[in-house]
Design an enzyme around this catalytic site. Sequence first.
Site, PDB file in Angstrom:
ATOM      1  N   GLY A 318       0.814  -1.208   0.000  1.00 38.31           N
ATOM      2  CA  GLY A 318       0.000   0.000   0.000  1.00 38.31           C
ATOM      3  C   GLY A 318       0.848   1.258   0.000  1.00 38.31           C
ATOM      4  O   GLY A 318       1.914   1.337  -0.623  1.00 38.31           O
ATOM      5  N   SER A 319       0.391   2.260   0.749  1.00 38.57           N
ATOM      6  CA  SER A 319       1.013   3.582   0.678  1.00 38.57           C
ATOM      7  C   SER A 319       2.406   3.648   1.289  1.00 38.57           C
ATOM      8  O   SER A 319       3.094   4.658   1.130  1.00 38.57           O
ATOM      9  CB  SER A 319       0.115   4.607   1.361  1.00 38.57           C
ATOM     10  N   THR A 320       2.846   2.589   2.000  1.00 40.13           N
ATOM     11  CA  THR A 320       4.208   2.627   2.552  1.00 40.13           C
ATOM     12  C   THR A 320       5.260   2.655   1.448  1.00 40.13           C
ATOM     13  O   THR A 320       6.421   2.990   1.710  1.00 40.13           O
ATOM     14  CB  THR A 320       4.460   1.406   3.464  1.00 40.13           C
ATOM     15  N   GLY A 623      -4.324   3.204   0.410  1.00 37.41           N
ATOM     16  CA  GLY A 623      -3.719   3.155   1.733  1.00 37.41           C
ATOM     17  C   GLY A 623      -3.300   4.518   2.188  1.00 37.41           C
ATOM     18  O   GLY A 623      -2.638   5.256   1.475  1.00 37.41           O
TER      19      GLY A 623
END
Length: 624
Positions: A318-320, A623
Site C-alpha cells: 500500500g502507501s508505505t 492506503g
Amino acid sequence: MSMFGRTGQHRHGADPRRDRPRQPPVRNSGRQGYDVRKRLMLVGGGLALCAVALVGRAVNLQLVNNEFYQKQGDERFQREVEVATTRGMITDRNGEPLAVSTPVESVWVNPQELSKSPEGIRKLAKALGLSEDELRRRVSQKAEKEFLWVKRRINPAIAQRVVAMGIPGVYSQREFRRFYPQGEAFAHVLGFTNVDDFGQEGVELALDEWLRGKPGLKRVIRDNRGRIVENVDLLRAAQPGKDVRLTIDRRIQYLTYRELKAMLEQSGASSGSAVVLDVETGEVLAMANLPSFNPNNVGSANREAHRNRALTDLFEPGSTIKPLTVAAGIENGVITAQSTFNTSPGWIANGKYRTTDTHNYGVLDTTGLIKKSSNVGMSLIAHKLSNQQLYDFFQKFGFGQRTGIGFPGEAAGLFSPPARWYGTTKQTMSYGYAISATPMQIAHAYATLGNDGVSIRPTFIKDEQGERKQVITPDLARTIVRMMQTVTEPGGTATQAAILGYHVAGKTGTARKASGGGYSRRYVSYFAGLVPVANPRYAMVVAVNDPSRGSYYGGLVSAPVFHNVMEGVLRLQDVPPDDIDSWIAAQSKEMKGQPVIARAPAAVPAPAAATLPMPLPEPLEAGQ
C-alpha cells in the site's frame, strides 16, 4: 523204533554230558584275597588328585591368567551408551538467557522383560499417568525388542521413584530439555526443539548444528537388571553445544510484543507483526508476531500460531511504498523535490478504472504528495518513469528477493519483471499494489532510507556483519526522510505516531486484501517509520491484519503502536531529543498547568480509492 522208545533211550543215558558231575571251581593258589581297604584308598587318592587339579585350574583362571576370560565375561554385559550433552544457550544482546537446557530423565523399558509382568505394566502406567491399555499394547508390539521409550523428558525425581519400584525391565536415562524463560513473546524468534532436542523453527532450526553439540560415547557394564555397575571406558568425550548471542534486546522485544498484543485486542484484528531494526548496523532488535504460542508447551498451540508472519506473510504494501516512488522519480530526473502536481479533480484514469484520492487536493508539491498520500500524484510520477526505471529502483531496495537474514521459511515476495506487467501495472504499483512484500522487507527498505541510502543485510546474530551497499545517494535519502517527517506533523496522516521531543518520519498504509479475483473489504493497516529524523537510529514497521473494531486506517491502528514502542526504546537507550523546541514548549505548558498533548489525535482522512489490475466490486480505497 517208535518215537516214544527213542525218547526213553535218550533220557536214560544216551547223552553222557548230562550225567557228568559238576566240579567245584579251582582257585589259583598264587593270588591273594580281595583287599577292599586298598581299593578305597586308590579311589580317594584319585579324587584328591582331581580336586587339586581343579583348584589349580581355578587359581590359574582367576589369579594367574584371568584377562582373557574376564574379557569374555564382561563382553556379555558390556554396552556402549551415549553421554548426553547440553544444547548451547541462546541469549539476547545483553547476555540475558532466552533459551537454556535443563537436565531431565526419560523412562524406557525392555519389552522382553516387562511383557512377562502384567502387574508391572499396570504399576508403571499408574506411576507415569499413562493408559494401561495403551502401554500394554505398545509393549506387546515390541515384545521381541529390547528397548522402548515410555515417557520422555520428565522430572528426574519422578523417574527415580518409578525405577525404584523394582518393576522388571524398567530403566531411566538422563537427557536435556529446552526451557524458554521469556515464553510466547520470543516464540517466533527462538522457535523450539523436538523431543530429541533437534531445532524445529526459528533460531533453534537455523543454527541447529551450532547449538546442538555432539553427544559422547562410553562403555559400561550393566548387571542383569540393566543397571550400570561400572564405567569401563570413555570412548568419545561429549562436546557441549555452542552458545549464541542474538541482536534481539529482551526489553525492546517484550515492549513490542506487549503493544502489538494490546492493539490486536483493541482492534479485533486476526494477526499482526512488528519489526524493529537498528538503522546503522542492520541488527534486528525486535520481531514480534501474533497470534503466538508457548514454546515450553508446543503441543497445545494451533499450528497456525507457529507462523513467523514478519518473514513469511506477503501483503501488498500500500502507501508505505510511496516514498520510494517519489525517490525513483527524483533519482531518474523526471521530477525534483520542488516539483508541483495538479491532482485535480481528485482522480485519474487507469485503464477502464479510476485511481482516486479522498479529496481533490488540487496542486501539491512533491512533499505534499507524501504528506497527503496522494494516489493521483504517484500515478503522475509513474507516467514519467519507464517500466524498467521503476522496476530497477524498487529492486535496489530488496523487493522481490529475500533479505538474507538466514531465517528458515523467509519469503522473497512477489515482484514481477516488466515483461509480465499489464497496461495498468506500473501506475498501480506506484501506490503499493501489484507487488507483495513481507514486513521485514518493508522495514529493511526504510532502514536503508534512514542510513543515508546504504542497504545493510539484516542480521539476528550479534557481531555478524551484514553486507553493505550504497543504493541511493545520501542527499536523496535525507530528502525523502525529511518529506516523510511531515506525515507525523499536523496535517499529516499519522500524527498519532509523533513522539514528544523527537522528529519522527514515517508513512501510513491501508491496503485492501485481494480475494476471489478482486479486492475485499478486509485490510492490512501499516505504519513504517524512522526516529529521530536528525540522525535515524531505529526503523520500525507495524502491520495489523484484518482490524474489525473501530477504525482500520494505518494512522489510527498501527501508528499508535509505533509511538508506544519507540517512545519506550528512546527512553531505554537514552537517545537525546532532536526536537528541543517542542520539548521546551511542553515543559512550559506543564509549568503553567496547561495539558500537554504528546501526540494530538488527528482526524485521519478516509483512504483514497485506488485502481488495481483486476475487477473490483466497487472503487478501491487507497492506503493512507
